[in-house]
Structure formats: structure tokens, C-alpha cells
Design a protein around this motif. Sequence first.
Motif, mmCIF file in Angstrom:
data_model
loop_
_atom_site.group_PDB
_atom_site.id
_atom_site.type_symbol
_atom_site.label_atom_id
_atom_site.label_comp_id
_atom_site.label_asym_id
_atom_site.label_seq_id
_atom_site.Cartn_x
_atom_site.Cartn_y
_atom_site.Cartn_z
ATOM 1 N N GLY A 49 6.878 26.827 -26.952
ATOM 2 C CA GLY A 49 6.329 25.526 -26.486
ATOM 3 C C GLY A 49 6.291 24.524 -27.510
ATOM 4 N N VAL A 50 5.922 24.930 -28.789
ATOM 5 C CA VAL A 50 5.393 23.981 -29.759
ATOM 6 C C VAL A 50 7.036 23.443 -30.112
ATOM 7 N N LEU A 51 7.852 24.226 -30.326
ATOM 8 C CA LEU A 51 9.270 23.936 -30.705
ATOM 9 C C LEU A 51 10.087 22.867 -29.749
ATOM 10 N N PHE A 52 9.701 23.230 -28.340
ATOM 11 C CA PHE A 52 10.310 22.402 -27.404
ATOM 12 C C PHE A 52 9.808 20.883 -27.728
ATOM 13 N N GLU A 53 8.534 20.945 -27.922
ATOM 14 C CA GLU A 53 7.973 19.400 -27.936
ATOM 15 C C GLU A 53 8.485 18.898 -29.265
ATOM 16 N N VAL A 54 8.376 19.409 -30.210
ATOM 17 C CA VAL A 54 9.173 19.044 -31.499
ATOM 18 C C VAL A 54 10.377 18.453 -31.217
ATOM 19 N N VAL A 55 11.387 19.363 -30.359
ATOM 20 C CA VAL A 55 12.679 18.703 -30.160
ATOM 21 C C VAL A 55 12.481 17.697 -29.326
ATOM 22 N N LYS A 56 11.742 17.284 -28.232
ATOM 23 C CA LYS A 56 11.669 16.243 -27.468
ATOM 24 C C LYS A 56 11.136 15.182 -28.543
ATOM 25 N N GLU A 104 19.147 24.737 -29.050
ATOM 26 C CA GLU A 104 20.422 24.854 -28.497
ATOM 27 C C GLU A 104 20.585 23.574 -27.474
ATOM 28 N N GLY A 105 21.921 23.151 -27.641
ATOM 29 C CA GLY A 105 22.278 21.771 -26.584
ATOM 30 C C GLY A 105 21.483 20.474 -26.970
ATOM 31 N N SER A 161 21.489 22.219 -36.745
ATOM 32 C CA SER A 161 20.420 21.702 -37.987
ATOM 33 C C SER A 161 19.674 23.130 -38.563
ATOM 34 N N LYS A 162 19.227 22.605 -39.925
ATOM 35 C CA LYS A 162 18.468 23.586 -40.445
ATOM 36 C C LYS A 162 16.778 23.170 -40.379
#
Length: 113
Positions: free
Chosen positions: A5-12, A53-54, A60-61
Motif C-alpha cells: 500500500g505504501v508503494l502504491f502511494e509512492v507510485v501515485k 508494473e504498468g 526503474s531501479k
Amino acid sequence: MHEIGVLFEVVKTVEKFARENDVKKIETLVLQIGELSSVVPRYMKNLYPAAIEGSILEDSKLEIQVLPANALCKDCNKVFALIKNKGICPKCNSKNYEILGGREFFIKEIVCY
């Protein structure tokens, strides 16, 4: 495991930054994670490919910098590494301290193509 969930927020957040700055591709994302934060760096690394993904971050790294948990001894005023010293001041052996850092979670850098 809340890291996904944290990663999804970072991606946003990164995608919003990219739109606002006309960035087409991200090369590297640098996160700073405090030793006392509730985020586990190893889980972030493992979940990163699925979370990006997507997205503009695909391919990216991920770089993670762990920020030390530092404390100030209230008895002798020494600043010390809290985890390394197991919560005990190395100068006076006190357990009376104030946490100065180590709970942070930051997007430090977004490296663009």
C-alpha cells in the motif's frame, strides 16, 4: 504487510510529479527509510516490481537508504545510535533518552531519463 500500500502511494506521488514536470520515464527512485519506521526495506525491495508494473516507474531501479535511529541521552547529552546500542547510552549507560530521528520515510530523489 502494508508495504504494498505504501508503494502504491509512492507510485501515485511519482506519477503526479512526472505529469506536472513532463517526465516520460523514471530511471531510479531513491527512498529514505528510518530504522524505526514501520516500513521494512527488504519488503519494499521485493514488492517494488509488482507495484510499478504498468506505471511510469516500470523498468526503474529502487534504491533504499536506511536512516539511523539516533537518540539524545537526557542524562549526559550524548547523541547515540539507538539500535546499535540497544537503547542504552554508551557514555553513561542510561536508558533515559529522546529519539531524534529514525522514524522517517521520504522520497529522496527521482532520477529521470
